[in-house]
Motif scaffolding. Sequence first.
Motif, mmCIF file in Angstrom:
data_model
loop_
_atom_site.group_PDB
_atom_site.id
_atom_site.type_symbol
_atom_site.label_atom_id
_atom_site.label_comp_id
_atom_site.label_asym_id
_atom_site.label_seq_id
_atom_site.Cartn_x
_atom_site.Cartn_y
_atom_site.Cartn_z
ATOM 1 N N LEU D 37 0.837 -1.202 0.000
ATOM 2 C CA LEU D 37 0.000 0.000 0.000
ATOM 3 C C LEU D 37 0.871 1.251 0.000
ATOM 4 O O LEU D 37 0.586 2.233 -0.682
ATOM 5 C CB LEU D 37 -0.921 0.006 1.220
ATOM 6 C CG LEU D 37 -2.172 -0.856 1.117
ATOM 7 C CD1 LEU D 37 -2.943 -0.810 2.413
ATOM 8 C CD2 LEU D 37 -3.062 -0.374 -0.011
ATOM 9 N N ALA D 40 2.337 1.733 -3.406
ATOM 10 C CA ALA D 40 1.318 2.255 -4.303
ATOM 11 C C ALA D 40 1.110 3.752 -4.049
ATOM 12 O O ALA D 40 0.979 4.540 -4.989
ATOM 13 C CB ALA D 40 0.008 1.500 -4.115
ATOM 14 N N GLY D 41 1.113 4.152 -2.774
ATOM 15 C CA GLY D 41 0.980 5.574 -2.455
ATOM 16 C C GLY D 41 2.113 6.383 -3.068
ATOM 17 O O GLY D 41 1.892 7.460 -3.636
ATOM 18 N N VAL D 44 1.572 6.798 -6.732
ATOM 19 C CA VAL D 44 0.565 7.827 -7.009
ATOM 20 C C VAL D 44 1.201 9.208 -6.923
ATOM 21 O O VAL D 44 0.991 10.070 -7.779
ATOM 22 C CB VAL D 44 -0.608 7.724 -6.018
ATOM 23 C CG1 VAL D 44 -1.542 8.909 -6.168
ATOM 24 C CG2 VAL D 44 -1.373 6.444 -6.246
ATOM 25 N N LEU D 45 2.018 9.426 -5.896
ATOM 26 C CA LEU D 45 2.642 10.743 -5.732
ATOM 27 C C LEU D 45 3.559 11.057 -6.912
ATOM 28 O O LEU D 45 3.766 12.220 -7.250
ATOM 29 C CB LEU D 45 3.440 10.783 -4.430
ATOM 30 C CG LEU D 45 2.588 10.752 -3.169
ATOM 31 C CD1 LEU D 45 3.464 10.780 -1.941
ATOM 32 C CD2 LEU D 45 1.626 11.910 -3.144
ATOM 33 N N ASP D 47 2.840 10.285 -9.898
ATOM 34 C CA ASP D 47 1.978 10.383 -11.068
ATOM 35 C C ASP D 47 1.917 9.114 -11.892
ATOM 36 O O ASP D 47 1.464 9.145 -13.030
ATOM 37 C CB ASP D 47 2.422 11.548 -11.971
ATOM 38 C CG ASP D 47 1.298 12.555 -12.099
ATOM 39 O OD1 ASP D 47 0.146 12.132 -11.946
ATOM 40 O OD2 ASP D 47 1.571 13.739 -12.329
ATOM 41 N N VAL D 49 -0.107 6.604 -11.960
ATOM 42 C CA VAL D 49 -1.371 6.124 -11.417
ATOM 43 C C VAL D 49 -1.653 4.686 -11.822
ATOM 44 O O VAL D 49 -2.115 3.877 -11.026
ATOM 45 C CB VAL D 49 -2.501 7.060 -11.878
ATOM 46 C CG1 VAL D 49 -3.828 6.540 -11.425
ATOM 47 C CG2 VAL D 49 -2.267 8.451 -11.334
ATOM 48 N N ALA D 52 0.354 2.286 -9.887
ATOM 49 C CA ALA D 52 -0.163 2.225 -8.521
ATOM 50 C C ALA D 52 -1.367 1.294 -8.447
ATOM 51 O O ALA D 52 -1.510 0.511 -7.506
ATOM 52 C CB ALA D 52 -0.537 3.623 -8.041
ATOM 53 N N PHE D 53 -2.235 1.387 -9.453
ATOM 54 C CA PHE D 53 -3.390 0.481 -9.546
ATOM 55 C C PHE D 53 -2.928 -0.965 -9.433
ATOM 56 O O PHE D 53 -3.405 -1.743 -8.631
ATOM 57 C CB PHE D 53 -4.015 0.649 -10.936
ATOM 58 C CG PHE D 53 -5.338 1.329 -10.941
ATOM 59 C CD1 PHE D 53 -5.598 2.397 -10.102
ATOM 60 C CD2 PHE D 53 -6.327 0.917 -11.815
ATOM 61 C CE1 PHE D 53 -6.808 3.027 -10.132
ATOM 62 C CE2 PHE D 53 -7.541 1.546 -11.847
ATOM 63 C CZ PHE D 53 -7.782 2.601 -11.007
ATOM 64 N N ALA D 56 -1.384 -1.954 -6.074
ATOM 65 C CA ALA D 56 -2.372 -2.157 -5.013
ATOM 66 C C ALA D 56 -3.102 -3.479 -5.211
ATOM 67 O O ALA D 56 -3.300 -4.239 -4.265
ATOM 68 C CB ALA D 56 -3.362 -1.000 -4.985
ATOM 69 N N ALA D 57 -3.491 -3.763 -6.464
ATOM 70 C CA ALA D 57 -4.266 -4.979 -6.714
ATOM 71 C C ALA D 57 -3.397 -6.218 -6.523
ATOM 72 O O ALA D 57 -3.794 -7.174 -5.863
ATOM 73 C CB ALA D 57 -4.845 -4.952 -8.121
#
Lengths: 92, 158, 122, 178
Positions: D37, D40-41, D44-45, D47, D49, D52-53, D56-57
């Motif tokens: 997690l 993934a964060g 995201v930071l 960019d 994305v 990150a998807f 996380a999955a």
Amino acid sequence: MFAAAMAGVLVTMALALVAAARGPSVFDRLLAINLFGTKTVLLIAVTGFLVGRPEWLDLALVYALINFVAMIALLKFVRFGSLGHDDLDAER
Amino acid sequence: MGRTLFSSLMLALTWLAWSGHFDARMLGFGGASVLVVLAITHRMERLSGMDHDPHVGPGILLYVPWLLWQIVKANVGMARILLAPRLLLSPQLLRVPTSQRSDTGRALYANSITLTPGTISLDLNNSSILVHALTLETAQALQDGEMDRRARRCEGRN
Amino acid sequence: MGAIDVLSWIALFGGAFFSILGAVGLLRMPDFWTRCHAAGVTDTLGAGLILLGLFFQAETALVAIKLAMILGFLLIAGPTAGHALYRAAHAHGVPFGPETEVLAANPATASPGSLEGEHGSD
Amino acid sequence: MAPIELLLFAFLIAVALLVARLRDLLAAALLLGIFSLLCAGLFVLNDAVDVAFTEAAVGAGVSTILLLGTLSLTRREEKSQPTRWAPLVVVFVTGGALALGILDMPAYGDPTAPIHQHLAPDYIAGTAAEFGIPNVVTAILTSYRGFDTLGETAVIVTAAIGILALLASGRRWKGGAP
């Protein structure tokens, strides 16, 4: 304003990490991990607003979904000792 | 039939809210997704035999604001406990009876108990819920049965 | 700064406050079952107020709807996952704190002794 | 932006050390979910994305479940072993080599980097006109590099089938034992 909320979320994450590290039982850790997952959702949402990218809310929702599914899978394992259906049927 | 129509409408609205694209091709993808989800749900309902549960009725519209207010009140109570220099706890274990007729109603009641901090539901069967309460007051508030009555009024008819 | 901004500030600060409060409770509480209550504070009012604060700042209706849907999902899935956790812990026989009282069930509706053997069943 | 990333990196290191120290393998598997997690964060930071998807999955969802499946075939406690130094040296040498390799790459977000000069503008200009799909990354993955993605998917499906077969056969063996 968003930075304040983000600071709150980050502090919560740090405390949840401490709780997850401390345990002592698996369930205490699961409780902390579940909390940490919810905080990740909030962190992404707040960061999205902070940097002006509200589209990141989509990500936040996916995280919430994954966190939920992972949590249920983890519990199933912790409770039954496997992911198979055999033990589930035996329980009934 | 009515429920299928309702679900597809809700799914379509959800899809539109999350996509935000309205050209023909993307709408086509959305429509296909709705159909796939409906097919999967239909199959799941046939397998699990959950088809005839009445789900919730319009009473839920009154229940949700009341529940949100209860959550706020319970949180303030929790804040008072947590901010005190000494934790004044009187944990209680109790079984509260449920008067809901359907599984959905009972799930709603159990979820509401867990949602209000100070009480959590540990286990439930057809007629009662096993609850752990943090203090005597929260336990007694639950035993009044107001939440139980209000949750019962949310059940739909089928 | 408009009235909306003030509301947003209040909600975001309140959310951060309750969120931290719940996490502090997670560390302060003596045993597993009391910790669960503290986690509830973070998951309900903490998350709710932060999302509400963002809701006031949403520039388009689409963003506002998404925030409302995330909050709705968290409020439905949170207690469901929580209940699964508590049920698993109860079935596993996680011990209750020493001062836990077993409150008598409502005598009109429950059979006497229905709470016996709750400790560490299964 | 930087302070958040630093903090998340600090969390990441803390979790990694914790996982390495824990003898309870179930707890370690659970904490690896937090690790994912956090990763993934960070994605995201930065960019990324779409990455990150996936993180996380796969990281927080699928691989945790696979680890748990594996744990159900073994024991929950790690055997305590004497500390050995050779693996530590190997890790540091490998990590150092990787870090050296990174030094050669253009700086993060450098607009004069080759990728921003040649391919990216082409993809960005082409996606809307050629496919009518709003997401550039989707267009790259499924069209511009469609065969690449097909190959990756084949690899992942094969791996998944292999793992499931391993776990399933182990379970039957366990269930069959008296």
